[in-house]
Design a protein around this motif. Structure first.
Motif, PDB file in Angstrom:
ATOM      1  N   LEU A  59       0.824  -1.203   0.000  1.00  0.00           N
ATOM      2  CA  LEU A  59       0.000   0.000   0.000  1.00  0.00           C
ATOM      3  C   LEU A  59       0.864   1.261   0.000  1.00  0.00           C
ATOM      4  O   LEU A  59       2.013   1.235   0.425  1.00  0.00           O
ATOM      5  N   ALA A  60       0.279   2.354  -0.439  1.00  0.00           N
ATOM      6  CA  ALA A  60       1.009   3.621  -0.581  1.00  0.00           C
ATOM      7  C   ALA A  60       1.026   4.398   0.740  1.00  0.00           C
ATOM      8  O   ALA A  60       0.494   5.502   0.847  1.00  0.00           O
ATOM      9  N   TRP A  61       1.654   3.821   1.743  1.00  0.00           N
ATOM     10  CA  TRP A  61       1.777   4.482   3.037  1.00  0.00           C
ATOM     11  C   TRP A  61       2.615   5.746   2.872  1.00  0.00           C
ATOM     12  O   TRP A  61       3.532   5.797   2.055  1.00  0.00           O
ATOM     13  N   ASP A  62       2.336   6.748   3.671  1.00  0.00           N
ATOM     14  CA  ASP A  62       3.066   8.017   3.645  1.00  0.00           C
ATOM     15  C   ASP A  62       4.519   7.832   4.099  1.00  0.00           C
ATOM     16  O   ASP A  62       5.402   8.581   3.692  1.00  0.00           O
ATOM     17  N   GLN A  63       4.741   6.853   4.951  1.00  0.00           N
ATOM     18  CA  GLN A  63       6.072   6.456   5.427  1.00  0.00           C
ATOM     19  C   GLN A  63       6.076   4.931   5.491  1.00  0.00           C
ATOM     20  O   GLN A  63       5.016   4.324   5.616  1.00  0.00           O
ATOM     21  N   PRO A  64       7.242   4.306   5.443  1.00  0.00           N
ATOM     22  CA  PRO A  64       7.264   2.842   5.563  1.00  0.00           C
ATOM     23  C   PRO A  64       6.663   2.392   6.902  1.00  0.00           C
ATOM     24  O   PRO A  64       6.939   3.008   7.941  1.00  0.00           O
ATOM     25  N   PRO A  65       5.835   1.356   6.911  1.00  0.00           N
ATOM     26  CA  PRO A  65       5.284   0.839   8.173  1.00  0.00           C
ATOM     27  C   PRO A  65       6.404   0.446   9.135  1.00  0.00           C
ATOM     28  O   PRO A  65       7.456  -0.036   8.717  1.00  0.00           O
ATOM     29  N   THR A  66       6.151   0.667  10.405  1.00  0.00           N
ATOM     30  CA  THR A  66       7.140   0.395  11.444  1.00  0.00           C
ATOM     31  C   THR A  66       6.425  -0.067  12.706  1.00  0.00           C
ATOM     32  O   THR A  66       5.204   0.021  12.808  1.00  0.00           O
ATOM     33  N   HIS A  67       7.185  -0.557  13.668  1.00  0.00           N
ATOM     34  CA  HIS A  67       6.588  -1.014  14.927  1.00  0.00           C
ATOM     35  C   HIS A  67       6.469   0.095  15.973  1.00  0.00           C
ATOM     36  O   HIS A  67       5.764  -0.067  16.968  1.00  0.00           O
ATOM     37  N   TYR A  68       7.177   1.205  15.759  1.00  0.00           N
ATOM     38  CA  TYR A  68       7.260   2.250  16.777  1.00  0.00           C
ATOM     39  C   TYR A  68       7.456   3.595  16.099  1.00  0.00           C
ATOM     40  O   TYR A  68       8.158   3.691  15.088  1.00  0.00           O
ATOM     41  N   ALA A  69       6.853   4.631  16.650  1.00  0.00           N
ATOM     42  CA  ALA A  69       7.091   5.979  16.132  1.00  0.00           C
ATOM     43  C   ALA A  69       6.871   6.987  17.247  1.00  0.00           C
ATOM     44  O   ALA A  69       6.228   6.699  18.263  1.00  0.00           O
ATOM     45  N   GLU A  70       7.425   8.162  17.030  1.00  0.00           N
ATOM     46  CA  GLU A  70       7.194   9.298  17.904  1.00  0.00           C
ATOM     47  C   GLU A  70       6.832  10.488  17.028  1.00  0.00           C
ATOM     48  O   GLU A  70       7.308  10.598  15.906  1.00  0.00           O
ATOM     49  N   THR A  71       5.997  11.355  17.560  1.00  0.00           N
ATOM     50  CA  THR A  71       5.666  12.597  16.875  1.00  0.00           C
ATOM     51  C   THR A  71       5.488  13.676  17.923  1.00  0.00           C
ATOM     52  O   THR A  71       5.393  13.381  19.121  1.00  0.00           O
ATOM     53  N   LYS A  72       5.472  14.905  17.489  1.00  0.00           N
ATOM     54  CA  LYS A  72       5.234  16.032  18.385  1.00  0.00           C
ATOM     55  C   LYS A  72       4.085  16.860  17.836  1.00  0.00           C
ATOM     56  O   LYS A  72       3.988  17.069  16.629  1.00  0.00           O
ATOM     57  N   LEU A  73       3.232  17.305  18.733  1.00  0.00           N
ATOM     58  CA  LEU A  73       2.128  18.194  18.378  1.00  0.00           C
ATOM     59  C   LEU A  73       2.046  19.299  19.426  1.00  0.00           C
ATOM     60  O   LEU A  73       1.902  18.997  20.620  1.00  0.00           O
TER      61      LEU A  73
END
Length: 180
Positions: free
Chosen positions: A96-110
């Motif tokens: 699928l055309a994911w925006d980023q490669p699928p991964t088991h873990y991520a962090e983001t800031k908002l």
């Protein structure tokens, strides 16, 4: 430039017959349609949607058809149903055309808040003692929130089967912090 919002969700299990045991749909076609409609009712094409695992149980072709109907830039945190018995990403998910490669873990800031993302709930998480937040799926709304950690899956009663904003997901947790 368009304003971009970020949303969080998990555990759609598109096409998964067993989900009907706890969801109010007659069959998986009805469930899939309702989940697509709920998603698209809040997400715009430019928005980012963090999907925290267990996306689809369908064939590669049917999963792609559903994926293509969903608005937004989609990012996947792999759940137990997104990988095969060897731990490899299922073919129906990987292509699928994911925006980023699928991964088991991520962090983001908002807005200055650090958010730790994983399919599984954790008792402690990166920077938890420094005020970070943790969003997860997997438990289908059956685990109570813990500190700054909560389930963001579609089966949680406060999300209406739709992706939710960080503000919506953390409102009750922030209120509890004020009281404590």
């Amino acid at each position: 430039m368009a304003f971009t919002s970020q949303f969080f969700t998990a555990d759609h299990h598109f096409g998964h017959q067993r989900m009907l045991e706890n969801r109010p749909f007659a069959d998986t076609d009805e469930m899939d349609r309702a989940l697509i409609d709920a998603w698209n009712s809040v997400v715009r094409d430019t928005d980012i949607v963090w999907h925290l695992g267990d996306f689809s149980y369908h064939s590669e072709a049917r999963t792609k058809t559903i994926f293509d109907q969903l608005k937004g830039r989609k990012r996947l945190l792999l759940g137990n149903h997104d990988v095969d018995n060897r731990g490899d990403i299922r073919k129906s998910i990987a292509g699928l055309a994911w925006d980023q490669p699928p991964t088991h873990y991520a962090e983001t800031k908002l807005d200055g808040d650090r958010i730790i993302l994983n399919h599984y709930s954790q008792r402690t998480w990166n920077a938890s003692v420094h005020g970070s937040w943790h969003l997860y799926g997997h438990s289908h709304g059956r685990l109570p929130a813990y500190g700054r950690s909560r389930d963001c899956g579609v089966d949680c009663g406060d999300v209406g089967y739709a992706p939710a904003s960080f503000k919506v997901l953390t409102a009750a947790l922030r209120d509890a912090e004020v009281v404590a």
